[in-house]
Design a protein around this motif. Sequence first.
Motif, mmCIF file in Angstrom:
data_model
loop_
_atom_site.group_PDB
_atom_site.id
_atom_site.type_symbol
_atom_site.label_atom_id
_atom_site.label_comp_id
_atom_site.label_asym_id
_atom_site.label_seq_id
_atom_site.Cartn_x
_atom_site.Cartn_y
_atom_site.Cartn_z
ATOM 1 N N ALA A 48 -3.806 6.477 10.094
ATOM 2 C CA ALA A 48 -2.698 6.719 9.166
ATOM 3 C C ALA A 48 -3.039 7.865 8.213
ATOM 4 O O ALA A 48 -2.176 8.685 7.878
ATOM 5 C CB ALA A 48 -2.373 5.449 8.392
ATOM 6 N N ALA A 49 -4.293 7.932 7.781
ATOM 7 C CA ALA A 49 -4.713 9.019 6.889
ATOM 8 C C ALA A 49 -4.610 10.367 7.601
ATOM 9 O O ALA A 49 -4.206 11.368 7.002
ATOM 10 C CB ALA A 49 -6.140 8.787 6.396
ATOM 11 N N GLU A 51 -2.510 11.074 9.918
ATOM 12 C CA GLU A 51 -1.091 11.370 10.114
ATOM 13 C C GLU A 51 -0.391 11.758 8.815
ATOM 14 O O GLU A 51 0.666 12.366 8.861
ATOM 15 C CB GLU A 51 -0.403 10.166 10.750
ATOM 16 C CG GLU A 51 -0.860 9.923 12.174
ATOM 17 C CD GLU A 51 -0.337 8.632 12.768
ATOM 18 O OE1 GLU A 51 0.206 7.781 12.022
ATOM 19 O OE2 GLU A 51 -0.482 8.458 13.982
ATOM 20 N N LYS A 52 -0.964 11.401 7.685
ATOM 21 C CA LYS A 52 -0.341 11.738 6.397
ATOM 22 C C LYS A 52 -0.629 13.207 6.098
ATOM 23 O O LYS A 52 -1.773 13.608 5.910
ATOM 24 C CB LYS A 52 -0.885 10.851 5.285
ATOM 25 C CG LYS A 52 -0.232 11.118 3.942
ATOM 26 C CD LYS A 52 -0.550 10.028 2.964
ATOM 27 C CE LYS A 52 -0.050 10.304 1.578
ATOM 28 N NZ LYS A 52 1.345 10.607 1.461
ATOM 29 N N GLN A 53 0.420 13.983 6.035
ATOM 30 C CA GLN A 53 0.270 15.431 5.927
ATOM 31 C C GLN A 53 -0.380 15.887 4.628
ATOM 32 O O GLN A 53 -1.196 16.791 4.626
ATOM 33 C CB GLN A 53 1.630 16.102 6.088
ATOM 34 C CG GLN A 53 2.170 15.945 7.491
ATOM 35 C CD GLN A 53 3.544 16.566 7.633
ATOM 36 O OE1 GLN A 53 4.157 16.965 6.661
ATOM 37 N NE2 GLN A 53 4.008 16.633 8.863
ATOM 38 N N ASP A 54 -0.036 15.301 3.522
ATOM 39 C CA ASP A 54 -0.563 15.784 2.251
ATOM 40 C C ASP A 54 -1.738 14.950 1.732
ATOM 41 O O ASP A 54 -2.086 15.018 0.561
ATOM 42 C CB ASP A 54 0.550 15.845 1.201
ATOM 43 C CG ASP A 54 1.211 14.499 0.949
ATOM 44 O OD1 ASP A 54 0.985 13.562 1.739
ATOM 45 O OD2 ASP A 54 1.952 14.395 -0.039
ATOM 46 N N PHE A 55 -2.389 14.199 2.619
ATOM 47 C CA PHE A 55 -3.500 13.347 2.207
ATOM 48 C C PHE A 55 -4.644 14.166 1.604
ATOM 49 O O PHE A 55 -5.230 13.782 0.604
ATOM 50 C CB PHE A 55 -4.022 12.523 3.396
ATOM 51 C CG PHE A 55 -5.076 11.535 3.005
ATOM 52 C CD1 PHE A 55 -4.738 10.327 2.438
ATOM 53 C CD2 PHE A 55 -6.417 11.822 3.196
ATOM 54 C CE1 PHE A 55 -5.707 9.417 2.060
ATOM 55 C CE2 PHE A 55 -7.399 10.917 2.833
ATOM 56 C CZ PHE A 55 -7.032 9.711 2.263
ATOM 57 N N GLN A 62 -7.361 9.000 -5.792
ATOM 58 C CA GLN A 62 -6.044 8.771 -5.203
ATOM 59 C C GLN A 62 -6.166 8.492 -3.705
ATOM 60 O O GLN A 62 -5.452 7.651 -3.158
ATOM 61 C CB GLN A 62 -5.127 9.976 -5.430
ATOM 62 C CG GLN A 62 -4.720 10.155 -6.881
ATOM 63 C CD GLN A 62 -3.967 11.463 -7.072
ATOM 64 O OE1 GLN A 62 -4.377 12.498 -6.551
ATOM 65 N NE2 GLN A 62 -2.877 11.396 -7.829
ATOM 66 N N GLN A 63 -7.088 9.203 -3.043
ATOM 67 C CA GLN A 63 -7.307 8.966 -1.623
ATOM 68 C C GLN A 63 -7.803 7.536 -1.386
ATOM 69 O O GLN A 63 -7.309 6.843 -0.503
ATOM 70 C CB GLN A 63 -8.323 9.958 -1.049
ATOM 71 C CG GLN A 63 -7.794 11.350 -0.871
ATOM 72 C CD GLN A 63 -8.847 12.320 -0.335
ATOM 73 O OE1 GLN A 63 -10.046 12.089 -0.459
ATOM 74 N NE2 GLN A 63 -8.372 13.424 0.242
ATOM 75 N N TRP A 66 -5.001 5.128 -1.957
ATOM 76 C CA TRP A 66 -4.063 5.173 -0.839
ATOM 77 C C TRP A 66 -4.640 4.444 0.375
ATOM 78 O O TRP A 66 -3.945 3.665 1.027
ATOM 79 C CB TRP A 66 -3.750 6.636 -0.487
ATOM 80 C CG TRP A 66 -2.659 6.778 0.516
ATOM 81 C CD1 TRP A 66 -1.319 6.863 0.281
ATOM 82 C CD2 TRP A 66 -2.815 6.841 1.943
ATOM 83 N NE1 TRP A 66 -0.640 6.973 1.468
ATOM 84 C CE2 TRP A 66 -1.529 6.962 2.509
ATOM 85 C CE3 TRP A 66 -3.912 6.811 2.791
ATOM 86 C CZ2 TRP A 66 -1.315 7.058 3.882
ATOM 87 C CZ3 TRP A 66 -3.699 6.892 4.160
ATOM 88 C CH2 TRP A 66 -2.417 7.016 4.691
ATOM 89 N N VAL A 70 -3.000 1.168 2.201
ATOM 90 C CA VAL A 70 -2.701 1.152 3.634
ATOM 91 C C VAL A 70 -3.484 0.033 4.314
ATOM 92 O O VAL A 70 -2.949 -0.675 5.170
ATOM 93 C CB VAL A 70 -2.992 2.525 4.276
ATOM 94 C CG1 VAL A 70 -2.909 2.460 5.794
ATOM 95 C CG2 VAL A 70 -2.023 3.573 3.744
ATOM 96 N N LYS A 74 -1.916 -2.922 6.464
ATOM 97 C CA LYS A 74 -2.313 -3.092 7.865
ATOM 98 C C LYS A 74 -2.821 -4.508 8.130
ATOM 99 O O LYS A 74 -2.508 -5.093 9.161
ATOM 100 C CB LYS A 74 -3.385 -2.073 8.269
ATOM 101 C CG LYS A 74 -2.936 -0.632 8.248
ATOM 102 C CD LYS A 74 -2.003 -0.309 9.371
ATOM 103 C CE LYS A 74 -1.619 1.163 9.339
ATOM 104 N NZ LYS A 74 -0.645 1.496 10.348
#
Length: 181
Positions: A48-49, A51-55, A62-63, A66, A70, A74
């Motif tokens: 998912a990380a 796939e996240k464009q602005d990760f 913040q990462q 996030w 997630v 999950k």
Amino acid sequence: MWEQRMIFEESPIADLYERFAPTVLKYIRRNVVTREQAEDVLLDVFVAALEKQDFARLGEQQQLAWLRRVAHNKFIDTQRRALRHPLLPLEMVEGMLTDDELAPEQVVLRQEAHELLKIRLAALPVAQREVLRLRFAGGLRCAEIGQRINKSEGAVRIILSRTLNLLRSIYTKNSEEAGNE
């Protein structure tokens, strides 16, 4: 192989994994039963990380936040799936089968029924087959199916109902024809 490993070790995802995987795995392990389940959830989190464009633009805290959010989502999904489709130990399943169900005649009849179902499903329009696959093979609810195929939950319910009624009528018609012969 060595070159691929070097490329991976220098990639941003490898750095991300090295920094956060142990923390996220500990967080997941508190909420799932087995280490294997936790590792599966961890893998889903890092996919998912990716796939996240602005990760990558997020700060380190913040990462991590996030990733934890997630991870929480999950493992909740995993628990819901386990409630809908509980796993049974093989020993229990073997004890549930009667000798009649293991008889060669029964196995052949079951195989023929499955083949007939495959043929009848193949005759359905693609959209109806997809809804059936997502509902019964994927175990998804109508709302989840609707999100995947861009239809409302109500539309999915209607498609599902009509498709099952169509299959039921096909089976009824064929059994009546077989009885008349």
